[in-house]
Write a protein that holds these residues in place. Structure first.
Motif, PDB file in Angstrom:
ATOM      1  N   ILE A  58      37.989  31.814  41.598  1.00 47.46           N
ATOM      2  CA  ILE A  58      39.277  32.494  41.479  1.00 47.46           C
ATOM      3  C   ILE A  58      39.372  33.632  42.486  1.00 47.46           C
ATOM      4  O   ILE A  58      38.382  34.314  42.769  1.00 47.46           O
ATOM      5  CB  ILE A  58      39.492  33.011  40.033  1.00 47.46           C
ATOM      6  N   GLN A  59      40.533  33.818  43.043  1.00 50.83           N
ATOM      7  CA  GLN A  59      40.808  34.950  43.916  1.00 50.83           C
ATOM      8  C   GLN A  59      42.127  35.568  43.488  1.00 50.83           C
ATOM      9  O   GLN A  59      42.985  34.896  42.928  1.00 50.83           O
ATOM     10  CB  GLN A  59      40.903  34.498  45.374  1.00 50.83           C
ATOM     11  N   PHE A  60      42.277  36.858  43.743  1.00 48.81           N
ATOM     12  CA  PHE A  60      43.481  37.578  43.321  1.00 48.81           C
ATOM     13  C   PHE A  60      44.149  38.269  44.501  1.00 48.81           C
ATOM     14  O   PHE A  60      43.483  38.678  45.453  1.00 48.81           O
ATOM     15  CB  PHE A  60      43.132  38.703  42.339  1.00 48.81           C
ATOM     16  N   ILE A  61      45.435  38.428  44.353  1.00 45.40           N
ATOM     17  CA  ILE A  61      46.127  39.472  45.116  1.00 45.40           C
ATOM     18  C   ILE A  61      46.657  40.427  44.064  1.00 45.40           C
ATOM     19  O   ILE A  61      47.313  39.999  43.095  1.00 45.40           O
ATOM     20  CB  ILE A  61      47.267  38.923  45.998  1.00 45.40           C
ATOM     21  N   VAL A  62      46.319  41.693  44.203  1.00 46.08           N
ATOM     22  CA  VAL A  62      46.767  42.686  43.223  1.00 46.08           C
ATOM     23  C   VAL A  62      47.621  43.714  43.945  1.00 46.08           C
ATOM     24  O   VAL A  62      47.518  43.904  45.155  1.00 46.08           O
ATOM     25  CB  VAL A  62      45.570  43.367  42.526  1.00 46.08           C
ATOM     26  N   THR A  63      48.482  44.370  43.180  1.00 47.22           N
ATOM     27  CA  THR A  63      49.368  45.387  43.736  1.00 47.22           C
ATOM     28  C   THR A  63      49.063  46.714  43.057  1.00 47.22           C
ATOM     29  O   THR A  63      49.093  46.818  41.830  1.00 47.22           O
ATOM     30  CB  THR A  63      50.846  44.995  43.522  1.00 47.22           C
ATOM     31  N   THR A  64      48.729  47.711  43.867  1.00 47.74           N
ATOM     32  CA  THR A  64      48.450  49.046  43.333  1.00 47.74           C
ATOM     33  C   THR A  64      49.768  49.779  43.094  1.00 47.74           C
ATOM     34  O   THR A  64      50.812  49.357  43.595  1.00 47.74           O
ATOM     35  CB  THR A  64      47.539  49.826  44.309  1.00 47.74           C
ATOM     36  N   PRO A  65      49.744  50.872  42.326  1.00 49.00           N
ATOM     37  CA  PRO A  65      50.998  51.556  41.981  1.00 49.00           C
ATOM     38  C   PRO A  65      51.808  52.015  43.193  1.00 49.00           C
ATOM     39  O   PRO A  65      53.017  52.216  43.093  1.00 49.00           O
ATOM     40  CB  PRO A  65      50.516  52.762  41.155  1.00 49.00           C
ATOM     41  N   ASP A  66      51.164  52.180  44.351  1.00 47.31           N
ATOM     42  CA  ASP A  66      51.921  52.572  45.541  1.00 47.31           C
ATOM     43  C   ASP A  66      52.596  51.379  46.209  1.00 47.31           C
ATOM     44  O   ASP A  66      53.209  51.525  47.259  1.00 47.31           O
ATOM     45  CB  ASP A  66      51.014  53.308  46.542  1.00 47.31           C
ATOM     46  N   GLY A  67      52.474  50.203  45.587  1.00 51.12           N
ATOM     47  CA  GLY A  67      53.163  49.029  46.106  1.00 51.12           C
ATOM     48  C   GLY A  67      52.347  48.229  47.105  1.00 51.12           C
ATOM     49  O   GLY A  67      52.792  47.185  47.564  1.00 51.12           O
ATOM     50  N   ARG A  68      51.152  48.739  47.445  1.00 43.74           N
ATOM     51  CA  ARG A  68      50.337  48.010  48.416  1.00 43.74           C
ATOM     52  C   ARG A  68      49.596  46.868  47.740  1.00 43.74           C
ATOM     53  O   ARG A  68      49.177  46.975  46.587  1.00 43.74           O
ATOM     54  CB  ARG A  68      49.353  48.949  49.105  1.00 43.74           C
ATOM     55  N   ARG A  69      49.442  45.798  48.484  1.00 42.79           N
ATOM     56  CA  ARG A  69      48.756  44.621  47.953  1.00 42.79           C
ATOM     57  C   ARG A  69      47.355  44.545  48.525  1.00 42.79           C
ATOM     58  O   ARG A  69      47.115  44.929  49.671  1.00 42.79           O
ATOM     59  CB  ARG A  69      49.556  43.364  48.316  1.00 42.79           C
ATOM     60  N   HIS A  70      46.453  44.082  47.718  1.00 41.18           N
ATOM     61  CA  HIS A  70      45.060  43.976  48.125  1.00 41.18           C
ATOM     62  C   HIS A  70      44.524  42.624  47.706  1.00 41.18           C
ATOM     63  O   HIS A  70      44.788  42.167  46.601  1.00 41.18           O
ATOM     64  CB  HIS A  70      44.215  45.069  47.439  1.00 41.18           C
ATOM     65  N   VAL A  71      43.791  42.019  48.595  1.00 36.74           N
ATOM     66  CA  VAL A  71      43.110  40.779  48.252  1.00 36.74           C
ATOM     67  C   VAL A  71      41.826  41.145  47.519  1.00 36.74           C
ATOM     68  O   VAL A  71      41.089  42.019  47.951  1.00 36.74           O
ATOM     69  CB  VAL A  71      42.786  39.958  49.517  1.00 36.74           C
ATOM     70  N   VAL A  72      41.609  40.521  46.392  1.00 39.34           N
ATOM     71  CA  VAL A  72      40.400  40.778  45.616  1.00 39.34           C
ATOM     72  C   VAL A  72      39.627  39.473  45.499  1.00 39.34           C
ATOM     73  O   VAL A  72      40.126  38.495  44.944  1.00 39.34           O
ATOM     74  CB  VAL A  72      40.758  41.330  44.214  1.00 39.34           C
TER      75      VAL A  72
END
Ligand SMILES: [Zn+2]
Length: 144
Positions: free
Chosen positions: A101-115
């Motif tokens: 499994i892989q994720f893309i998550v969004t932090t509260p500042d709206g930036r997306r990060h690949v996890v």
């Protein structure tokens, strides 16, 4: 620590009435003489003034910044944690064909990060109950 100092030399004529400077060349300093009719001396006196450099404003280190700087050493083990919402997740086959499994998550500042949970030291868990489902991503490792 020796600070560089600017040196300025002036010609100063002292008043014979009040003994204060009544004429200064170059006229960058205000004469101290307040006499209505100053009586300047015949010869000027050379006065060298050391202009003190203004000290740099010292920025107060916040407790948080000081804490972070104390961690900024090579090989220091740290835990980096951020909370984010899962925006996307998918399965990717690794070299052995196993699906991960892989994720893309969004932090509260709206930036997306690949996890990528397969990265060593990376840990993903559910964040404490909130309004929306979020994950906590924790990275353990050295900095710098
Ligand atoms: Zn005077």
């Amino acid at each position: 620590m020796n600070k560089p100092e600017a040196e300025s030399t002036y010609q100063v004529w002292y008043c014979n009435r009040c003994d204060k400077a009544c004429k200064i060349q170059p006229p960058t300093i205000k004469p101290g003489c307040r006499c209505a009719n100053p009586v300047p001396g015949v010869r000027p006196t050379l006065v060298t003034q050391m202009a003190q450099m203004k000290p740099r404003p010292v920025q107060a280190l916040t407790e948080e910044e000081a804490r972070l700087r104390s961690l900024a050493r090579k090989d220091q083990r740290v835990t980096v944690t951020y909370e984010a919402e899962v925006s996307k997740a998918w399965l990717r086959a690794d070299a052995n064909g196993a699906k991960r499994i892989q994720f893309i998550v969004t932090t509260p500042d709206g930036r997306r990060h690949v996890v990528d949970p397969s990265l060593p030291g990376l840990h993903v868990e559910a964040a404490p109950e909130g309004e929306r489902p979020v994950v906590v991503v924790t990275v353990i490792g050295g900095l710098l």
